[in-house]
Design a protein around this motif. Sequence first.
Motif, short mmCIF file in Angstrom:
data_model
loop_
_atom_site.label_atom_id
_atom_site.label_comp_id
_atom_site.label_asym_id
_atom_site.label_seq_id
_atom_site.Cartn_x
_atom_site.Cartn_y
_atom_site.Cartn_z
N TYR A 163 -20.37 -18.60 50.79
CA TYR A 163 -21.21 -19.79 50.82
C TYR A 163 -22.70 -19.52 51.01
O TYR A 163 -23.52 -20.42 50.85
CB TYR A 163 -20.73 -20.73 51.93
CG TYR A 163 -19.34 -21.27 51.67
CD1 TYR A 163 -19.07 -21.99 50.52
CD2 TYR A 163 -18.30 -21.03 52.56
CE1 TYR A 163 -17.80 -22.48 50.26
CE2 TYR A 163 -17.03 -21.52 52.32
CZ TYR A 163 -16.78 -22.24 51.16
OH TYR A 163 -15.52 -22.71 50.91
N THR B 124 -26.32 -26.49 60.78
CA THR B 124 -27.02 -26.12 59.56
C THR B 124 -26.09 -26.27 58.37
O THR B 124 -25.02 -25.66 58.32
CB THR B 124 -27.51 -24.67 59.64
OG1 THR B 124 -28.40 -24.52 60.76
CG2 THR B 124 -28.25 -24.28 58.37
N ARG B 125 -26.48 -27.10 57.41
CA ARG B 125 -25.62 -27.36 56.27
C ARG B 125 -25.62 -26.19 55.30
O ARG B 125 -26.58 -25.42 55.21
CB ARG B 125 -26.09 -28.63 55.54
CG ARG B 125 -26.02 -29.89 56.39
CD ARG B 125 -26.17 -31.14 55.55
NE ARG B 125 -25.04 -31.33 54.65
CZ ARG B 125 -23.90 -31.91 54.99
NH1 ARG B 125 -23.73 -32.36 56.21
NH2 ARG B 125 -22.93 -32.04 54.11
N PRO C 150 -25.36 -25.71 51.38
CA PRO C 150 -25.37 -26.44 50.09
C PRO C 150 -24.20 -26.09 49.18
O PRO C 150 -23.72 -26.94 48.43
CB PRO C 150 -26.71 -26.01 49.47
CG PRO C 150 -27.57 -25.66 50.64
CD PRO C 150 -26.64 -25.02 51.64
N PRO D 128 -17.65 -30.72 50.89
CA PRO D 128 -18.04 -31.71 51.90
C PRO D 128 -17.23 -31.64 53.19
O PRO D 128 -17.69 -32.11 54.23
CB PRO D 128 -17.81 -33.05 51.18
CG PRO D 128 -16.90 -32.74 50.03
CD PRO D 128 -17.23 -31.35 49.62
N LEU E 259 -19.03 -29.23 57.23
CA LEU E 259 -20.28 -29.94 57.52
C LEU E 259 -21.46 -29.00 57.74
O LEU E 259 -22.61 -29.42 57.66
CB LEU E 259 -20.08 -30.81 58.77
CG LEU E 259 -19.01 -31.90 58.64
CD1 LEU E 259 -18.85 -32.64 59.96
CD2 LEU E 259 -19.36 -32.87 57.52
N GLY E 260 -21.18 -27.74 58.03
CA GLY E 260 -22.25 -26.78 58.25
C GLY E 260 -21.76 -25.66 59.13
O GLY E 260 -20.55 -25.48 59.33
N ASP F 231 -15.11 -31.16 58.98
CA ASP F 231 -14.89 -32.60 59.05
C ASP F 231 -13.38 -32.81 59.07
O ASP F 231 -12.74 -32.90 58.03
CB ASP F 231 -15.52 -33.29 57.84
CG ASP F 231 -15.43 -34.81 57.92
OD1 ASP F 231 -14.62 -35.33 58.72
OD2 ASP F 231 -16.16 -35.48 57.17
#
Length: 235
Positions: free
Chosen positions: A34, A125-126, A128, A132, A135-136, A149
């Motif tokens: 990621y 910290t997300r 990108p 979804p 969340l980070g 999440d």
Amino acid sequence: MSGSLEEYFKDHVTLPEKGQEAFSDTERAFLARYMGEDFEAALSRQGLDRPARVETVAGALSPGPGGETGPAPEAAASAEDTDAALEAGLRQAETLKLVGFRLAGQELAVPIAQVQEVLRAMPVTRLPAAPPQILGILNLRGRVVPMVDLAAITELSGPRGENRFIIVCRCRGMLVGLMVEALSTMHQARGEDIEWGVEARLGVSSDLVSGLLKVGEGLVAILSVDSLFQKVLKS
């Protein structure tokens, strides 16, 4: 079933020591996926090479494999076998302690044996490139922890509230943070009150539920931390 989690935590708050000095193989694979192969530079650019300031509700709830508060890098190779054996052992236990929490109108729980600590929710910290459901990430005492999440990944359809707590679980040489709305109680469950190997009856994805705990007239779904973590990695 015991009293409130706050009452239990008063006698079990010992913060873990600083995190490991090297990333585990699982952490490296996650970060490379990621953040790119040069993830260490990316972490530094975003300030994630420094531990975040967190507010701990409870720390060191249970020892990790081998008595540690977190898996050491050299143990990562056997982490999969260790976690599989742990979850299998939970099904044979005469009594089981569970951290109960509420999420999207549901009562859920995770075994305390797989919980590192509980934090109050904070900004993360997300990523990108992440789905979804992730969340980070958060630097927790030197360990990079993805924040999940939980309501989304378990496909809960009930009314959503604010995520106010993070339940940090250990799995496969890595930590993962489960975002939940509220802590409920510490369950001291008898093995005979738990039905293992069942399909979900509470609206939770059946592949993430390892058992159901009978509490009065209701049922509490016990999440499989290992199955949840595998789903996070495959997201």
